[in-house]
Design a protein around this motif. Structure first.
Motif, short mmCIF file in Angstrom:
data_model
loop_
_atom_site.label_atom_id
_atom_site.label_comp_id
_atom_site.label_asym_id
_atom_site.label_seq_id
_atom_site.Cartn_x
_atom_site.Cartn_y
_atom_site.Cartn_z
N PRO A 61 -0.94 -9.71 -0.81
CA PRO A 61 -1.06 -8.26 -1.44
C PRO A 61 -1.97 -8.37 -2.57
O PRO A 61 -1.53 -9.09 -3.33
CB PRO A 61 0.44 -7.61 -1.34
N ALA A 62 -2.62 -7.16 -2.72
CA ALA A 62 -3.43 -7.15 -4.03
C ALA A 62 -2.55 -6.80 -5.12
O ALA A 62 -2.71 -7.03 -6.46
CB ALA A 62 -4.45 -5.90 -3.65
N ILE A 63 -1.21 -6.04 -5.04
CA ILE A 63 -0.37 -5.59 -5.84
C ILE A 63 0.97 -6.05 -5.55
O ILE A 63 1.28 -5.86 -3.99
CB ILE A 63 -0.48 -4.11 -6.39
N PRO A 64 2.08 -6.38 -6.21
CA PRO A 64 3.18 -6.83 -5.66
C PRO A 64 3.96 -5.84 -4.71
O PRO A 64 4.57 -6.11 -3.73
CB PRO A 64 3.86 -7.24 -6.72
N GLU A 65 3.70 -4.49 -5.13
CA GLU A 65 4.76 -3.75 -4.40
C GLU A 65 3.87 -3.02 -2.90
O GLU A 65 4.31 -2.19 -2.23
CB GLU A 65 5.02 -2.33 -5.32
N GLN A 66 2.73 -3.44 -2.67
CA GLN A 66 2.10 -3.02 -1.43
C GLN A 66 2.83 -3.78 -0.16
O GLN A 66 3.24 -4.45 -0.18
CB GLN A 66 0.91 -3.93 -1.43
N VAL A 95 -10.63 1.49 -4.53
CA VAL A 95 -11.18 0.30 -5.45
C VAL A 95 -12.92 0.49 -5.31
O VAL A 95 -13.31 0.32 -4.33
CB VAL A 95 -10.82 -0.80 -4.79
#
Length: 252
Positions: A61-66, A95
């Protein structure tokens, strides 16, 4: 140049927190093999191949919470030009365009109802190399609570024209680009949470939907919508072990 014309869905990939398990689950389900990107910065991004031809990808994932999610990519001759139309059309540029090594240039956008998708300007990586066959992406569909807003947005951004009920199925719209239907749109089912964003869904072709659904469950996934016959073919909605949603379909 890509395999498909600009304005046509050309790729799908999975963002998942457990890439190792995705490399297990999907090859066992669809018969894919994996090819891991050599660049350390790619985080183990993997192309899934069907008989040596790229059909899909998976990465962290691009960010941990995705949340785990399959994303749709639409081919573009100029990703920056497409991105420039998004906000004017009522969407958001999530983006801005950026280069993916020497593979291509991409951007992430969302439509007025919050459905996200990506734009892909191919360089050395054209996107998918085969479509519409078992084990490859066969259909993409927008599920949105705001179909009228979507019709305005996607025409302005990609030049798509709505084609009502292309398969004779009430409540479905086809997205037409020139003479081709390139994707679909439907409204959510009755249990869709109020205020929830729209989303794009991917359908992979299979030879036996019922066997695929049973296999997905046996491999640790789940059957969300049991196999059923529709105007577009026999299909099922599935969830992988990490929670990413996808569909399998056998055309009539």
């Amino acid at each position: 140049m890509g395999i498909v014309p600009a304005g046509t869905p050309c790729w799908t990939d999975l963002a998942t927190p457990d890439l190792a398990d995705a490399r297990r689950f999907y090859p066992e389900l669809f018969g894919w093999t994996g090819r891991v990107a050599p660049e350390p910065e790619a985080g183990g991004y993997t192309d899934f191949l069907r008989h040596g031809q790229a059909v899909a990808g998976a990465g962290p994932p691009a960010i941990p919470e995705q949340v785990p999610i399959w994303s749709i990519y639409v081919a573009a001759d100029d990703a920056d030009l497409v991105a420039g139309r998004v906000e004017e059309a009522g969407g958001q540029l999530v983006v801005p365009p950026f280069d993916v090594f020497d593979r291509g240039r991409m951007a992430v956008l969302s439509d007025p109802a919050g459905a996200t998708l990506c734009v892909w300007q191919p360089l050395t990586m054209p996107g998918g190399e085969v479509f519409g066959v078992p084990g490859a992406m066969s259909w993409t569909e927008l599920v949105t609570p705001d179909p009228e807003g979507a019709k305005i947005f996607y025409e302005l951004v990609f030049g798509w024209q709505p084609d009502e009920q292309p398969t004779g199925s009430a409540g479905h719209t086809g997205w037409r680009l020139g003479s081709q239907i390139v994707a679909g749109m439907t409204t959510p089912l009755g249990d869709f949470p109020p205020g929830a964003p729209g989303y794009w869904s991917v359908y992979f072709g299979v030879t036996d939907v019922d066997a695929t659904a049973a296999r997905a469950a046996a491999l640790g996934g789940a059957i969300l919508v049991p196999p059923r016959d529709t105007a577009a073919g026999r299909c099922t909605a599935l969830r992988d072990p990490q929670g990413a949603l996808f569909n399998a379909i056998t055309p009539p």
